[in-house]
Scaffold this motif. Structure first.
Motif: not given
Length: 419
Positions: A209-217
């Motif tokens: 669910h937090f793939r986008w946040e992981a890529e942003q990080l």
């Protein structure tokens, strides 16, 4: 408001709607007020008369303080500072002065006359803050430094209004120069370990669910390590503030960034390694949280020029990765934060031989700050050929010339005797 005058109008006894009576009087041009703590009028008048005669006696003996107190100067400072610095200082910074005054400075110095505040009383304050710490640990050096800085601003306000003649020495004794300490940073090997961990986390996040946040990080780590921005500057950065250009000297693509932060508006030119992370940030579709419907596709939105580069908060994920990789603390036990990425950028540039002045200008700081806090990391700034240089031995030129002109010495044969 009920009011009564006694002693020929020299003392005023009054009540402001409550049960208790108060009294006021003027002595040597300064007005004094106090509560009689009496509910009866006659008892209040008797208290006010004794109180007034006591003030007159102290004034005659020269022990009555009639000067402005620090609490009064602090009130004037707060009124002026918020107005004069509007638009130049953040509301949080202005609020910090008010908090320090309310919690620590006024309770200790508030009733003191301004002329009684000196180096000794300020040192008493430092000792008081350390001994009365509620956490069991003394306040940080930077905390005391900020509190004394607020006190200094109040005393400067008093000087401007001619309540004080000069500014006392507020510098801390015994510790005139702090130890040279490293700011927490990532060595080249540690930085590589960090971005490889964030890359793996972006590919296989623990929670999809937090793939986008992981890529942003992951792109945040690479972007910060190749630009040297402060975290607050990166947080305010919009896509319209970033332009991909070709560097005229190196012929490589870099980012030209218009930065807004604590120093106002400035400029930054990135390393080539920041271009690909930014392109991913620019092209990445952002999921709109809260609009997902069961069985339907996730709603996504393309970044707009006015959108922030880093709209989310990745602090918890960042700290969890640091803990998992055993990178949270440096070798001196200091915790690493997002600010450590800026320190890493500066140190890596110095290690590669970049000019200190150019780094300071690109990072919107001073050469003094670079040399004080960052150059201590860099052993390559020490030139061994200069350090180990030796002066040539001095030779007597006349003696050397005589030796060259003289014939070779006579050598006796082995076994011959001198005659």
């Amino acid at each position: 408001m009920a009011s009564h005058e006694i002693l020929g109008g020299k003392v005023n006894v009054y009540r402001r709607g409550g049960l208790m009576w108060h009294c006021s009087a003027t002595v040597k041009g300064r007005q004094f007020r106090t509560s009689t703590k009496e509910t009866g009028l006659e008892q209040a008048k008797a208290f006010a008369e004794d109180w007034y005669l006591g003030l007159r006696g102290k004034a005659a003996a020269g022990i009555l303080k009639t000067e402005t107190t620090l609490a009064e100067a602090a009130k004037k400072f707060e009124e002026e500072y918020s107005v004069i610095t509007e638009g130049e200082r953040s509301p949080k910074w202005v609020e910090g002065h008010s908090i320090r005054l309310r919690l620590h400075l006024i309770p200790f110095f508030g009733k003191m006359g301004l002329s009684t505040i000196n180096a000794g009383t300020v040192q008493d304050y430092r000792v008081h803050r350390i001994n009365t710490s509620t956490t069991g640990k003394p306040p940080a050096r930077s905390t005391l430094h900020d509190e004394v800085g607020t006190l200094r601003q109040v005393l400067k306000t008093a000087i401007r209004h001619k309540w004080l003649n000069h500014l006392p020495d507020l510098s801390p004794p015994y510790k005139t120069q702090g130890k040279i300490m490293h700011r927490p940073w990532f060595s080249p090997a540690e930085y590589k370990q960090l971005y490889e961990a964030t890359r793996q986390n972006a590919k296989e996040p623990k929670n999809p669910h937090f793939r986008w946040e992981a890529e942003q990080l992951h792109d945040f780590i690479l972007f910060m390590g190749n630009t040297g921005l402060r975290p607050d500057e990166a947080k305010q950065l919009q896509h319209r503030d970033v332009t991909i250009i070709e560097d005229a000297d190196s012929r490589e693509r870099i980012l030209e960034i218009e930065v807004r932060g604590k120093r106002g508006i400035g400029w930054c030119k990135s390393m080539p390694g920041a271009v690909k992370p930014y392109e991913r940030l620019r092209d990445r579709l952002k999921p709109v949280r809260g609009k997902e419907k069961e069985g339907s596709e996730i709603v996504v939105k393309a970044p707009q020029p006015t959108d922030l580069l880093f709209p989310g908060n990745y602090l918890k994920m960042f700290n969890n990765l640091l803990e998992a990789q055993n990178l949270k603390l440096d070798r001196d036990g200091k915790p690493r934060t997002a600010y450590s990425l800026r320190h890493t950028y500066i140190c890596l540039r110095l290690m590669e031989g970049a000019d200190v002045y150019a780094i300071a200008k690109n990072c919107r700081t001073s050469v003094e700050m670079i040399e004080k806090f960052y150059a201590a990391h860099i052993k390559t700034t020490l030139d061994a050929s200069i350090i180990n240089a030796r002066k040539p031995k001095r030779v007597n030129r006349a003696r050397k010339a005589n030796r060259a002109a003289a014939p070779p010495p006579y050598r006796e044969r082995r076994g011959s005797t001198a005659r």
